[in-house]
Write a protein that holds these residues in place. Structure first.
Motif, short mmCIF file in Angstrom:
data_model
loop_
_atom_site.label_atom_id
_atom_site.label_comp_id
_atom_site.label_asym_id
_atom_site.label_seq_id
_atom_site.Cartn_x
_atom_site.Cartn_y
_atom_site.Cartn_z
N THR A 303 2.77 -7.75 -42.29
CA THR A 303 3.83 -7.96 -43.28
C THR A 303 3.38 -8.93 -44.36
O THR A 303 3.63 -8.72 -45.55
CB THR A 303 5.11 -8.48 -42.60
OG1 THR A 303 5.53 -7.55 -41.61
CG2 THR A 303 6.23 -8.69 -43.60
N ALA A 304 2.71 -10.00 -43.95
CA ALA A 304 2.19 -10.97 -44.93
C ALA A 304 1.12 -10.32 -45.81
O ALA A 304 1.07 -10.57 -47.03
CB ALA A 304 1.61 -12.18 -44.20
N VAL A 433 5.99 -0.77 -49.10
CA VAL A 433 7.37 -1.24 -48.94
C VAL A 433 8.07 -0.47 -47.83
O VAL A 433 8.81 -1.05 -47.01
CB VAL A 433 8.14 -1.10 -50.27
CG1 VAL A 433 9.63 -1.41 -50.05
CG2 VAL A 433 7.58 -2.06 -51.30
N THR A 434 7.83 0.84 -47.74
CA THR A 434 8.41 1.65 -46.67
C THR A 434 7.93 1.17 -45.31
O THR A 434 8.72 1.05 -44.35
CB THR A 434 8.04 3.13 -46.86
OG1 THR A 434 8.53 3.59 -48.13
CG2 THR A 434 8.65 3.99 -45.76
N ALA A 435 6.63 0.88 -45.21
CA ALA A 435 6.08 0.37 -43.95
C ALA A 435 6.72 -0.97 -43.59
O ALA A 435 7.00 -1.24 -42.41
CB ALA A 435 4.57 0.22 -44.07
N GLN A 436 6.97 -1.79 -44.61
CA GLN A 436 7.60 -3.09 -44.37
C GLN A 436 9.02 -2.91 -43.84
O GLN A 436 9.44 -3.60 -42.90
CB GLN A 436 7.61 -3.88 -45.68
CG GLN A 436 7.74 -5.37 -45.50
CD GLN A 436 7.45 -6.10 -46.80
OE1 GLN A 436 7.99 -5.76 -47.84
NE2 GLN A 436 6.60 -7.10 -46.74
N VAL A 737 16.31 4.67 -50.73
CA VAL A 737 15.49 5.78 -50.23
C VAL A 737 14.36 5.24 -49.35
O VAL A 737 14.08 5.76 -48.26
CB VAL A 737 14.92 6.63 -51.39
CG1 VAL A 737 13.87 7.59 -50.88
CG2 VAL A 737 16.03 7.39 -52.08
N LEU A 738 13.73 4.16 -49.81
CA LEU A 738 12.64 3.55 -49.03
C LEU A 738 13.17 2.95 -47.73
O LEU A 738 12.52 3.04 -46.68
CB LEU A 738 11.94 2.47 -49.86
CG LEU A 738 11.30 2.93 -51.18
CD1 LEU A 738 10.61 1.75 -51.87
CD2 LEU A 738 10.30 4.05 -50.94
N VAL A 739 14.37 2.35 -47.79
CA VAL A 739 14.99 1.79 -46.59
C VAL A 739 15.26 2.90 -45.57
O VAL A 739 14.96 2.75 -44.37
CB VAL A 739 16.30 1.06 -46.93
CG1 VAL A 739 17.04 0.68 -45.65
CG2 VAL A 739 16.02 -0.18 -47.74
N ILE A 745 11.27 6.25 -39.72
CA ILE A 745 9.96 6.06 -39.08
C ILE A 745 10.11 5.21 -37.81
O ILE A 745 9.47 5.48 -36.78
CB ILE A 745 8.97 5.41 -40.06
CG1 ILE A 745 8.64 6.38 -41.20
CG2 ILE A 745 7.69 4.98 -39.34
CD1 ILE A 745 7.84 5.76 -42.32
N ALA A 746 10.96 4.18 -37.87
CA ALA A 746 11.10 3.24 -36.74
C ALA A 746 11.87 3.84 -35.57
O ALA A 746 11.63 3.47 -34.41
CB ALA A 746 11.79 1.97 -37.21
#
Length: 806
Positions: A303-304, A433-436, A737-739, A745-746
């Motif tokens: 994340t960092a 951002v999506t991965a985050q 949308v990204l959220v 994914i999660a």
């Protein structure tokens, strides 16, 4: 040349000082979190690695499976197993038996007038220090545990009794259920906390032989002997274990043969994290917990990194222009690569230095939070420094890859015109951002699952009333069970008569305490036929125990008086053990307990949670006898606790002048049942918050750059009549949308690993889709909160300000 690179790098970092501070803060918090978790995990994974030959040392655990019964898995075996394996198996070179004194409760230790209680007192073979590499501070490790009535004490015990004198050849008295015996101290060893072998005092095995006789000290009857063996380095473990059934049949005979008994070898280094069976000497760790924490550490670090790369991408247009100008002035691609990597190296170096400072500051808080025992000075070793240096290089490569190899590849004309960069950077930014969001959603969901299970375990009805109950420890110091029970009865009656207690009852094992006493039992049918032997747990209780706790009586009656000393009450789980169809059918039947005789069943009580909800109910028998009694349970109605406790202490000292007054609240004992899960939840929660904090830092900065790039578009839309609300919807739509994608994914990971983790508990919550919906709502709120300021500011901006230069 190097000086020029450094000067340029510092200028670039200074020019974007706000961005630099955010990057350094995010990276330093991420790296510090990563380091403290990895350090803790490394310590847990390194348990018992300090023993010189730990790779070839094993514990012999036993599976006891009477016909038609469930297997009982325990680290304890028969006393003759260790010697037998060394004689019959050439690969086995050494053995050592450990027998916890007092079924793991230890005893009172006295030197002169100083009386203290120690739990971890063990009988051990003289080969103990051959198998286990505990540092001997005083005495000879080869001979210290050979003679009868000799003992070796830990440095902590030595400090309690002999702070200013040499303990060697001094005599201490140990009072346990085995009796009162004097032991000569022959050594002092250094106690360690990175081992599954807790020990305060080690007593010679020959002392146990002297106590119980040679015929029991080398036999195949009681399985109370935790046995370790050491094998030749060239030994084939699979071949060794394949010969166990024949070995068991040879020595155990029909009664203890391979149809009922089997052995497994547990590697010494695996026991702490991979073993959680009956009769463990201490509560072990959990490998899955450590694995999850490592995953959290990696997620925080990633994340960092994502923040750093995202913020670099957000200013890509400016850096791409810089690349074009530099190439126009003659810079080569290799020089640009070096420049970008050097900037990344400087940011990461500063971040890692700050992370070490944060690590130093956070260790005391982490130790308190996680019940850990990390020491900063012990952490800073050569291996740790090498690891940190490698981490710095790796972080530099990861965070410097995009600017160094992607931005620097643009040609001169394309860079100056900014062609090709927007599409590339936009896609990468959205992916990161999506991965985050996926990582944040996963951690939030996991925190909710752990919190739900932890709350469920602590709020679950125990099946008994434990409110306002004080526990006073009152062990039988002089090993006179009948006299001790008489004193306990006198103590109880005086407490009630004085008004300090409304109810009181004595027992061997208060709720929340693991029942250590267990043994073979069999149902006696008609014509004295006995069923197959099985393992049953045993407790001693007074006649007021069940009425005080308001335990539900399923059938029969409670104990009435001393005439019930040859009768027994069982719990509902024991009905399955004895194969009774129902509780009423059990009444009047006789059952036999190995070493105790026959007892008539007079009552059946409902199961209640004696131990952790992680474990299933255990078949338990309750006796009304004199032995094993050690605790008085006192129910208080008055809230004037301090005055009551003072009065209780006064009566206690009159009744038991030889015992120290020691008490605790039953609630505190019950709360300790789920310490491991509580620690896991608290640690997981804190590092989830840190992950969200790092993500928030990045998203706030990122939203600023994203909005800045769309200011002209927003200005034009406002000129054409768009409202503030419509512009806010436009920008928020992209983020939502990204959220949504991140949550999708999660979800499969959360469901799979969440259900798998919950399945490790005998009693657990059901996985609820509400968790996923709540997580989605929380991440939407999180995303909105991190971007709302910049979005509103941009939407309310005067379009003239933006478009005046067009």
């Amino acid at each position: 040349m190097i000086r020029n690179y450094l000067v340029t790098s510092f200028r670039n970092l200074n020019r974007h000082w706000k961005l630099t501070i955010i990057n350094i803060l995010g990276l330093s918090v991420g790296v510090a979190s990563f380091l403290i978790i990895i350090t803790h995990a490394y310590r847990e994974l390194s348990y018992d690695h300090f023993h010189k030959d730990f790779e070839n040392t094993y514990r012999v655990s036993m599976l006891f499976t009477p016909e038609g019964r469930k297997p009982y898995h325990t680290p304890a075996t028969f006393s003759a197993v260790g010697p037998g394996l060394t004689e019959d198996m050439p690969e086995v070179t050494k053995f050592c038996r450990i027998i916890p004194m007092g079924f793991g409760d230890g005893g009172f230790v006295q030197y002169k007038s100083n009386i203290q209680t120690f739990k971890h007192i063990h009988y051990v073979d003289s080969s103990y220090f051959d198998l286990f590499s505990f540092h001997m501070l005083k005495g000879n490790s080869k001979t210290a545990l050979i003679d009868v009535h000799t003992a070796v004490i830990s440095d902590e015990v030595a400090q309690v009794y002999f702070p200013e004198e040499d303990p060697i050849d001094k005599t201490i008295s140990i009072n346990s259920i085995d009796g009162i015996t004097e032991y000569t101290i022959t050594g002092v060893f250094e106690k360690r906390n990175d081992t599954h072998l807790p020990a305060d005092i080690l007593v010679s095995y020959s002392s146990l032989v002297n106590l119980i006789g040679q015929e029991h000290a080398y036999a195949w009857n009681w399985f109370d002997y935790i046995t370790y063996i050491q094998v030749d380095p060239s030994a084939d473990i699979e071949s060794l274990t394949s010969r166990f059934p024949a070995f068991i049949d040879k020595h155990g005979g029909e009664r203890r043969g391979s149809k009922m008994v089997n052995f497994e070898l547990q590697p010494l280094a695996d026991i702490h994290l991979h073993s959680n069976i009956n009769q463990e000497m201490t509560a072990n760790g959990d490998y899955d917990t450590i694995l999850f924490l490592i995953i959290v550490a990696v997620v925080i670090l990633i994340t960092a990194w994502v923040n750093y790369i995202n913020l670099y991408i957000s200013q890509a247009s400016e850096r791409i222009k810089e690349v074009g100008i530099r190439k126009t002035l003659g810079s080569k691609k290799s020089q640009l690569v070096v420049q970008f990597f050097l900037e990344s190296a400087l940011v990461n170096l500063i971040s890692i230095v700050l992370s070490i400072v944060l690590l130093w500051m956070a260790i005391p808080m982490f130790n308190e939070l996680a019940n850990a025992q990390l020491v900063f000075t012990n952490i800073i070793t050569n291996d740790f420094i090498l690891f940190v240096c490698a981490l710095w290089v790796f972080c530099t490569l990861i965070t410097g890859f995009y600017p160094a190899l992607v931005i620097s590849r643009f040609g001169t004309i394309a860079s100056l015109k900014q062609k090709g960069g927007n599409t590339t950077t936009g896609r990468l930014r959205k992916a990161l951002v999506t991965a985050q969001f996926a990582a944040s959603a996963g951690l939030v969901s996991w925190t909710l699952i752990v919190y739900g299970q932890f709350s469920f375990m602590n709020e679950q009805d125990l099946g008994i009333d434990t409110s306002q109950t004080l526990i006073v420890e009152a062990s039988d110091l002089f090993q006179n069970p009948d006299d001790h029970k008489r004193k306990l009865t006198l103590f109880k009656n005086q407490l009630i008569a004085s008004g300090y207690a409304s109810k009181a009852a004595f027992t061997s094992d208060v709720p929340g305490k693991q029942v250590g006493w267990r043994g073979g039992t069999a149902r006696i049918g008609e014509d004295d036929e006995r069923s197959n032997s099985a393992v049953c747990f045993k407790m001693v209780v007074g006649k007021d125990y069940f009425p005080m706790l308001q335990s539900k009586l399923v059938a029969g009656r409670y104990f009435l008086n001393e005439a019930d000393s040859n009768r027994v009450i069982i719990n509902s789980k024991a009905l399955e053990l004895y194969e009774f169809n129902n509780a009423e059918a059990a009444l009047g039947n006789r059952v036999q307990f190995m070493g105790m005789g026959e007892f008539e069943i007079i009552g059946v009580v409902d199961n209640y949670f004696q131990e952790s909800l992680k474990e299933d109910f255990k078949p338990t028998a309750y006796f009304n006898i004199s032995t094993e009694l050690s605790d008085m349970m006192i129910r208080m109605e008055s809230t004037n606790y301090q005055q009551n406790i003072a009065g209780i202490e006064s009566i206690f000292k009159q009744t038991f002048p030889e015992l120290p007054f020691s008490y605790y609240w039953l609630d505190s004992q019950l709360n300790r049942r789920h310490d491991a899960e509580g620690v896991f939840f608290e640690v997981f929660k804190v590092f989830t918050y840190l992950t969200l904090f790092i993500s928030f830092l990045g998203l706030v900065s990122l939203s600023f750059f994203m909005v800045e790039k769309r200011l002209k578009e927003i200005g034009i839309r406002k000129v054409l009549g768009s409202s503030v609300l419509s512009i806010m919807k436009l920008i928020f739509k992209d983020i939502l949308v990204l959220v949504a994608i991140g949550n999708l994914i999660a979800i499969p990971f959360v469901i799979y690993f969440g259900k798998d983790w919950l399945s490790g508990f005998a009693f657990h919550i059901e996985f609820n889709s509400f968790i996923l919906l709540f997580t989605l709502s929380l991440t939407v709120f999180f995303a909105a909160a991190s971007t709302v300021y910049h979005v509103i500011r941009a939407a309310m901006l005067n379009p003239v300000t933006v478009l005046r230069n067009e």
